[in-house]
Design a protein around this motif. Structure first.
Motif, PDB file in Angstrom:
ATOM      1  N   VAL A  46      53.577  -8.447 -10.018  1.00 43.79           N
ATOM      2  CA  VAL A  46      53.287  -7.251  -9.214  1.00 43.79           C
ATOM      3  C   VAL A  46      52.723  -7.692  -7.872  1.00 43.79           C
ATOM      4  CG1 VAL A  46      51.956  -5.116  -9.048  1.00 43.79           C
ATOM      5  CG2 VAL A  46      52.854  -5.863 -11.265  1.00 43.79           C
ATOM      6  N   THR A  70      57.422  -4.748  -7.805  1.00 39.68           N
ATOM      7  CA  THR A  70      57.386  -5.469  -9.072  1.00 39.68           C
ATOM      8  C   THR A  70      58.613  -6.359  -9.152  1.00 39.68           C
ATOM      9  OG1 THR A  70      56.205  -3.657 -10.173  1.00 39.68           O
ATOM     10  CG2 THR A  70      57.316  -5.265 -11.577  1.00 39.68           C
ATOM     11  N   ALA A 116      50.858  -3.511  -3.554  1.00 44.59           N
ATOM     12  CA  ALA A 116      49.998  -2.792  -4.488  1.00 44.59           C
ATOM     13  C   ALA A 116      48.558  -3.285  -4.465  1.00 44.59           C
ATOM     14  CB  ALA A 116      50.560  -2.920  -5.905  1.00 44.59           C
ATOM     15  N   SER A 138      49.467  -1.203 -11.500  1.00 47.95           N
ATOM     16  CA  SER A 138      50.605  -0.436 -12.023  1.00 47.95           C
ATOM     17  C   SER A 138      50.207   0.957 -12.497  1.00 47.95           C
ATOM     18  CB  SER A 138      51.269  -1.206 -13.172  1.00 47.95           C
ATOM     19  OG  SER A 138      51.779  -2.443 -12.718  1.00 47.95           O
ATOM     20  N   THR A 139      48.978   1.366 -12.193  1.00 46.18           N
ATOM     21  CA  THR A 139      48.472   2.667 -12.617  1.00 46.18           C
ATOM     22  C   THR A 139      48.663   3.701 -11.512  1.00 46.18           C
ATOM     23  OG1 THR A 139      46.764   1.593 -13.967  1.00 46.18           O
ATOM     24  CG2 THR A 139      46.420   3.912 -13.416  1.00 46.18           C
ATOM     25  N   ASN A 140      49.173   4.886 -11.860  1.00 47.59           N
ATOM     26  CA  ASN A 140      49.201   5.975 -10.884  1.00 47.59           C
ATOM     27  C   ASN A 140      47.772   6.344 -10.503  1.00 47.59           C
ATOM     28  OD1 ASN A 140      51.973   6.145 -10.844  1.00 47.59           O
ATOM     29  ND2 ASN A 140      52.084   7.809 -12.323  1.00 47.59           N
ATOM     30  N   ASP A 163      57.180   0.208 -12.945  1.00 50.29           N
ATOM     31  CA  ASP A 163      57.169  -0.338 -14.305  1.00 50.29           C
ATOM     32  C   ASP A 163      58.577  -0.838 -14.628  1.00 50.29           C
ATOM     33  OD1 ASP A 163      54.476   0.254 -14.888  1.00 50.29           O
ATOM     34  OD2 ASP A 163      55.009   2.331 -15.326  1.00 50.29           O
ATOM     35  N   ASN A 192      59.969   4.019 -11.431  1.00 48.75           N
ATOM     36  CA  ASN A 192      59.462   3.735 -10.089  1.00 48.75           C
ATOM     37  C   ASN A 192      58.354   4.683  -9.651  1.00 48.75           C
ATOM     38  OD1 ASN A 192      61.029   1.466  -9.172  1.00 48.75           O
ATOM     39  ND2 ASN A 192      62.808   2.811  -9.135  1.00 48.75           N
ATOM     40  N   HIS A 193      58.094   5.714 -10.412  1.00 51.58           N
ATOM     41  CA  HIS A 193      57.018   6.682 -10.148  1.00 51.58           C
ATOM     42  C   HIS A 193      57.265   7.587  -8.944  1.00 51.58           C
ATOM     43  CE1 HIS A 193      54.671   4.770 -13.240  1.00 51.58           C
ATOM     44  NE2 HIS A 193      54.703   3.612 -12.607  1.00 51.58           N
ATOM     45  N   GLY A 233      51.597   3.942  -8.913  1.00 46.82           N
ATOM     46  CA  GLY A 233      51.415   2.566  -9.328  1.00 46.82           C
ATOM     47  C   GLY A 233      52.665   1.770  -8.985  1.00 46.82           C
ATOM     48  N   ALA A 234      52.554   0.470  -8.966  1.00 47.55           N
ATOM     49  CA  ALA A 234      53.739  -0.357  -8.746  1.00 47.55           C
ATOM     50  C   ALA A 234      54.764  -0.060  -9.837  1.00 47.55           C
ATOM     51  CB  ALA A 234      53.364  -1.837  -8.765  1.00 47.55           C
TER      52      ALA A 234
END
Length: 263
Positions: A262, A239, A52, A114-116, A142, A178-179, A139-140
């Motif tokens: 992260v 993460t 990331a 961790s942000t998209n 959460d 996991n996005h 993002g990584a």
């Protein structure tokens, strides 16, 4: 109005109209590693980085006569009229062995790991038409891991070594986002103690998001600690969650280490 002023006004009008006609090419594939485009100068975009902290995206041009020059990363708040917060900018480099292969690579600041995000690339086709090509960057993962460990058996005293709880109960609730749909989670270290944190198993994937609960009694074979590390990995980063509990205090079991890392 004289002829010169009229020509200047017309030139300004058409120049502005040309700029307004820049075409936006959106990423409609969610936050997956590979994005394919049905139109525009870019055929596909692939996230090829593993961590990331540093983003690398490979772009394949639809035609050799197309090109891309600069790119910017924004936090992804959705919609073309809202760029989100600017994260970083980078140039696009050309593969010397394959002019149709381009690479955008940039370091990501800690606060955006961790942000998209979205990578917006400025590209042009053979006719010089301006395109803004968007690549969604997850993002990584959460990870929210709540776990309680309580004594259940007797406390074993040893005269020349540490004492330990002979049995304990583990109650775990693990929430993961996991996005994207191609992500995996697994327990990567446990000193031989399997808790079945992922619906009775030590791993889960591929999946986007889920909530996992576990309740288990564990017989302790003379171990001073309960040691668990789990890792979730998606297209853009990893993460890790670390939990270490002490089992050597006769008055109870307490948390020694609790980390979320992260990478």
């Amino acid at each position: 109005m004289n002829k010169t002023n009229a020509l200047l006004l017309a030139s300004t009008f058409f120049s502005g109209a040309s700029f307004a006609l820049a075409q936006n090419v959106e990423d409609t594939d969610g936050y997956e590693r590979l994005t394919q485009y049905a139109s525009g100068p870019v055929a596909s975009a692939t996230i090829i980085s593993e961590y990331a902290h540093h983003l690398t995206v490979e772009l394949l041009l639809a035609q050799d006569t197309s090109y891309c020059d600069v790119a910017n990363v924004y936090s992804n708040t959705g919609g073309w009229n809202n760029n989100g917060e600017h994260v970083a900018n980078t140039r696009v480099t050309i593969d010397t062995n394959n002019p149709s292969k381009l690479t955008a690579s940039v370091a990501i600041p800690e606060q955006f790991l961790s942000t998209n995000k979205k990578l917006r690339v400025s590209c042009y086709d053979a006719q010089g038409t301006d395109y803004k090509v968007q690549v969604n960057i997850p993002g990584a993962p959460d990870v929210d891991w709540q776990i309680d460990v309580t004594p259940k058996g007797e406390f074993v005293h040893q005269p020349y070594s540490f004492g330990y709880h002979s049995e304990y109960h583990v109650s775990s609730r693990l929430t993961v986002n996991n996005h994207n749909n191609q992500a995996y989670c697994s327990v990567v270290a446990n000193r031989g103690v399997e808790l079945g944190l992922f619906s009775g198993k030590e791993s889960k994937g591929p999946f986007h998001s889920d909530v996992f609960t576990a309740n288990k009694d564990v017989v302790n074979v003379r171990q001073p600690v309960l040691y668990q590390i789990l890792e979730c990995e998606n297209a853009a980063g990893k993460t890790l969650a670390v939990k270490v509990f002490s089992l050597t205090d006769p008055n109870g079991i307490y948390l020694l280490e609790d980390q979320l890392i992260v990478k």
